[in-house]
Each structure stands twice: as structure tokens, then as C-alpha cells.
Write a protein that holds these residues in place. Structure first.
Motif, PDB file in Angstrom:
ATOM      1  N   GLU A  24       0.821  -1.217   0.000  1.00  0.00           N
ATOM      2  CA  GLU A  24       0.000   0.000   0.000  1.00  0.00           C
ATOM      3  C   GLU A  24       0.853   1.265   0.000  1.00  0.00           C
ATOM      4  OE1 GLU A  24      -2.477  -0.395   3.455  1.00  0.00           O
ATOM      5  OE2 GLU A  24      -3.693  -1.986   2.547  1.00  0.00           O
ATOM      6  N   GLN A  25       2.016   1.216   0.652  1.00  0.00           N
ATOM      7  CA  GLN A  25       2.881   2.386   0.771  1.00  0.00           C
ATOM      8  C   GLN A  25       3.926   2.465  -0.342  1.00  0.00           C
ATOM      9  OE1 GLN A  25       4.386   2.821   4.837  1.00  0.00           O
ATOM     10  NE2 GLN A  25       2.540   1.820   5.595  1.00  0.00           N
ATOM     11  N   GLY A  26       3.952   1.468  -1.210  1.00  0.00           N
ATOM     12  CA  GLY A  26       4.862   1.484  -2.347  1.00  0.00           C
ATOM     13  C   GLY A  26       6.298   1.082  -2.035  1.00  0.00           C
ATOM     14  N   PHE A  27       6.494   0.287  -0.989  1.00  0.00           N
ATOM     15  CA  PHE A  27       7.833  -0.165  -0.612  1.00  0.00           C
ATOM     16  C   PHE A  27       8.045  -1.613  -1.016  1.00  0.00           C
ATOM     17  CE2 PHE A  27       7.046   3.010   2.873  1.00  0.00           C
ATOM     18  CZ  PHE A  27       7.981   3.939   2.448  1.00  0.00           C
ATOM     19  N   SER A  28       9.291  -1.953  -1.353  1.00  0.00           N
ATOM     20  CA  SER A  28       9.714  -3.337  -1.548  1.00  0.00           C
ATOM     21  C   SER A  28      10.638  -3.662  -0.396  1.00  0.00           C
ATOM     22  CB  SER A  28      10.452  -3.501  -2.881  1.00  0.00           C
ATOM     23  OG  SER A  28       9.562  -3.296  -3.954  1.00  0.00           O
ATOM     24  N   ILE A  29      10.214  -4.581   0.459  1.00  0.00           N
ATOM     25  CA  ILE A  29      10.938  -4.866   1.689  1.00  0.00           C
ATOM     26  C   ILE A  29      11.172  -6.351   1.865  1.00  0.00           C
ATOM     27  CG2 ILE A  29      10.021  -2.821   2.870  1.00  0.00           C
ATOM     28  CD1 ILE A  29       8.013  -4.708   4.300  1.00  0.00           C
ATOM     29  N   SER A  30      12.012  -6.666   2.834  1.00  0.00           N
ATOM     30  CA  SER A  30      12.136  -8.035   3.337  1.00  0.00           C
ATOM     31  C   SER A  30      11.484  -8.061   4.702  1.00  0.00           C
ATOM     32  CB  SER A  30      13.600  -8.453   3.453  1.00  0.00           C
ATOM     33  OG  SER A  30      14.147  -8.686   2.182  1.00  0.00           O
ATOM     34  N   ILE A  31      10.797  -9.165   4.992  1.00  0.00           N
ATOM     35  CA  ILE A  31      10.080  -9.335   6.242  1.00  0.00           C
ATOM     36  C   ILE A  31      10.524 -10.660   6.848  1.00  0.00           C
ATOM     37  CG2 ILE A  31       7.811  -9.485   7.350  1.00  0.00           C
ATOM     38  CD1 ILE A  31       6.765  -8.411   4.476  1.00  0.00           C
ATOM     39  N   SER A  32      10.965 -10.603   8.096  1.00  0.00           N
ATOM     40  CA  SER A  32      11.381 -11.808   8.802  1.00  0.00           C
ATOM     41  C   SER A  32      10.577 -11.952  10.079  1.00  0.00           C
ATOM     42  CB  SER A  32      12.870 -11.723   9.176  1.00  0.00           C
ATOM     43  OG  SER A  32      13.663 -11.676   8.023  1.00  0.00           O
ATOM     44  N   ALA A 113       9.336 -12.200  17.137  1.00  0.00           N
ATOM     45  CA  ALA A 113       9.477 -10.816  16.691  1.00  0.00           C
ATOM     46  C   ALA A 113       9.407 -10.756  15.174  1.00  0.00           C
ATOM     47  CB  ALA A 113      10.801 -10.219  17.179  1.00  0.00           C
ATOM     48  N   ILE A 114       9.064  -9.576  14.685  1.00  0.00           N
ATOM     49  CA  ILE A 114       9.049  -9.305  13.251  1.00  0.00           C
ATOM     50  C   ILE A 114      10.147  -8.296  12.952  1.00  0.00           C
ATOM     51  CG2 ILE A 114       7.260  -7.520  13.546  1.00  0.00           C
ATOM     52  CD1 ILE A 114       6.253  -8.279  10.702  1.00  0.00           C
ATOM     53  N   GLY A 115      10.820  -8.491  11.827  1.00  0.00           N
ATOM     54  CA  GLY A 115      11.831  -7.551  11.364  1.00  0.00           C
ATOM     55  C   GLY A 115      11.494  -7.098   9.954  1.00  0.00           C
ATOM     56  N   VAL A 116      11.514  -5.792   9.741  1.00  0.00           N
ATOM     57  CA  VAL A 116      11.204  -5.207   8.433  1.00  0.00           C
ATOM     58  C   VAL A 116      12.387  -4.355   7.995  1.00  0.00           C
ATOM     59  CG1 VAL A 116       9.688  -3.589   7.230  1.00  0.00           C
ATOM     60  CG2 VAL A 116       8.721  -5.200   8.883  1.00  0.00           C
ATOM     61  N   ALA A 117      12.818  -4.523   6.747  1.00  0.00           N
ATOM     62  CA  ALA A 117      13.924  -3.739   6.203  1.00  0.00           C
ATOM     63  C   ALA A 117      13.696  -3.491   4.719  1.00  0.00           C
ATOM     64  CB  ALA A 117      15.257  -4.459   6.405  1.00  0.00           C
ATOM     65  N   GLY A 118      14.059  -2.303   4.279  1.00  0.00           N
ATOM     66  CA  GLY A 118      13.992  -1.991   2.860  1.00  0.00           C
ATOM     67  C   GLY A 118      13.359  -0.664   2.542  1.00  0.00           C
ATOM     68  N   ALA A 119      12.622  -0.095   3.473  1.00  0.00           N
ATOM     69  CA  ALA A 119      12.074   1.256   3.314  1.00  0.00           C
ATOM     70  C   ALA A 119      12.978   2.180   4.135  1.00  0.00           C
ATOM     71  CB  ALA A 119      10.627   1.284   3.820  1.00  0.00           C
ATOM     72  N   SER A 120      12.503   3.336   4.522  1.00  0.00           N
ATOM     73  CA  SER A 120      13.264   4.156   5.465  1.00  0.00           C
ATOM     74  C   SER A 120      13.176   3.503   6.834  1.00  0.00           C
ATOM     75  CB  SER A 120      12.685   5.571   5.528  1.00  0.00           C
ATOM     76  OG  SER A 120      11.381   5.538   6.096  1.00  0.00           O
ATOM     77  N   VAL A 121      14.074   3.855   7.747  1.00  0.00           N
ATOM     78  CA  VAL A 121      14.020   3.288   9.090  1.00  0.00           C
ATOM     79  C   VAL A 121      12.672   3.600   9.736  1.00  0.00           C
ATOM     80  CG1 VAL A 121      15.041   3.332  11.408  1.00  0.00           C
ATOM     81  CG2 VAL A 121      16.516   3.343   9.401  1.00  0.00           C
ATOM     82  N   GLU A 122      12.175   4.812   9.527  1.00  0.00           N
ATOM     83  CA  GLU A 122      10.892   5.202  10.109  1.00  0.00           C
ATOM     84  C   GLU A 122       9.754   4.357   9.535  1.00  0.00           C
ATOM     85  OE1 GLU A 122      13.065   7.403   8.686  1.00  0.00           O
ATOM     86  OE2 GLU A 122      13.842   8.313  10.530  1.00  0.00           O
ATOM     87  N   ALA A 123       9.763   4.144   8.228  1.00  0.00           N
ATOM     88  CA  ALA A 123       8.723   3.330   7.597  1.00  0.00           C
ATOM     89  C   ALA A 123       8.857   1.865   8.002  1.00  0.00           C
ATOM     90  CB  ALA A 123       8.768   3.476   6.082  1.00  0.00           C
ATOM     91  N   ASP A 124      10.076   1.353   8.099  1.00  0.00           N
ATOM     92  CA  ASP A 124      10.284  -0.020   8.576  1.00  0.00           C
ATOM     93  C   ASP A 124       9.650  -0.186   9.954  1.00  0.00           C
ATOM     94  OD1 ASP A 124      11.811  -0.594   6.302  1.00  0.00           O
ATOM     95  OD2 ASP A 124      13.728  -0.580   7.381  1.00  0.00           O
TER      96      ASP A 124
END
Length: 133
Positions: A24-32, A113-124
């Protein structure tokens, strides 16, 4: 067996929520998603997410799970003036900025826990917090 399936369903739900928010926010991320021991249980790398986000998302999740606090909060203690400065070099590498958020079951027990990376730190951080709700 039933508890194991409930936990896997919870992890899957959190991963899918993060995916939906990132899309929805237009990011391509990795999710763990890791369990309470920091072991990887679910993972997704979205199309277009750079390869470096894989390890970062895992380390964000592991940091949150192993220390029982969000990686953003962990970073407040792991800064150069903090009581645990340089701890990031332990446990196979930790992350001391936003994007790792603890997960609780219906009894408010820490289960991972969930980890999100690939957008800005704030968006993650925002995506991980929303997915963890």
C-alpha cells in the motif's frame, strides 16, 4: 501440535499484514519473523527489495526477540554513550535501530518478533509496529 499451529498462523498473519502495508505504501521490503529464541520461522523478500535487506530484517527481528524489546528501544542503550555500547557485535550481529518489533500471543507472552527492512528506518518501524498489533 495445536499450539504450534496457532503460533505458525500468528506468524503468517503478521507477515501478510506487513506485506500488505508495504504494498500500500509502495515499498519493496524483506520481512522476517523469528520465534522467541531468534530462530527464523517465516520470511518474505518482496520483488524489488535489495539483497541486503534480507540479513537486516532477520537481525532486526532477532534483536527484538533475544532482548525482549523493539530494536528501536534497544538502540537507546546501544549508542556510543549507552551502557551496552558495541553489543551489536554479539549474538551473530544485532541491529540497534527501528524495524524489529516483539510479538506476543493472546496471553501477552513474548513468542517472537518481526523484522522489516527496505524502506526508510521510520517506515520499517511503522510497518513492523502495525503488523505486530
Amino acid at each position: 501440535m495445536r499450539d504450534h499451529l496457532l503460533l505458525e498462523n500468528l506468524f503468517k498473519e503478521k507477515l501478510e499484514k506487513a506485506y500488505q502495508l508495504a504494498t500500500e505504501q509502495g515499498f519493496s521490503i524483506s520481512i522476517s519473523i523469528v520465534d522467541s529464541s531468534g530462530l527464523l520461522r517465516q520470511f518474505m523478500r518482496m520483488d524489488g527489495a535489495v539483497a541486503g535487506t534480507i540479513d537486516v530484517s532477520i537481525k532486526k527481528a532477532r534483536t527484538a526477540a533475544l532482548f525482549g524489546m523493539n530494536s528501536f528501544n534497544f538502540g537507546q542503550f546501544a549508542n556510543p554513550n549507552g551502557a551496552i555500547y558495541s553489543i551489536e557485535h554479539t549474538n551473530g550481529g544485532l541491529i540497534s535501530f527501528g524495524g524489529g518489533v516483539v510479538l506476543y500471543n493472546e496471553y501477552q507472552e513474548l513468542v517472537g518478533a518481526i523484522g522489516v527492512a527496505g524502506a526508510s528506518v521510520e517506515a520499517d518501524q511503522s510497518i513492523a509496529l502495525a503488523a505486530a498489533e
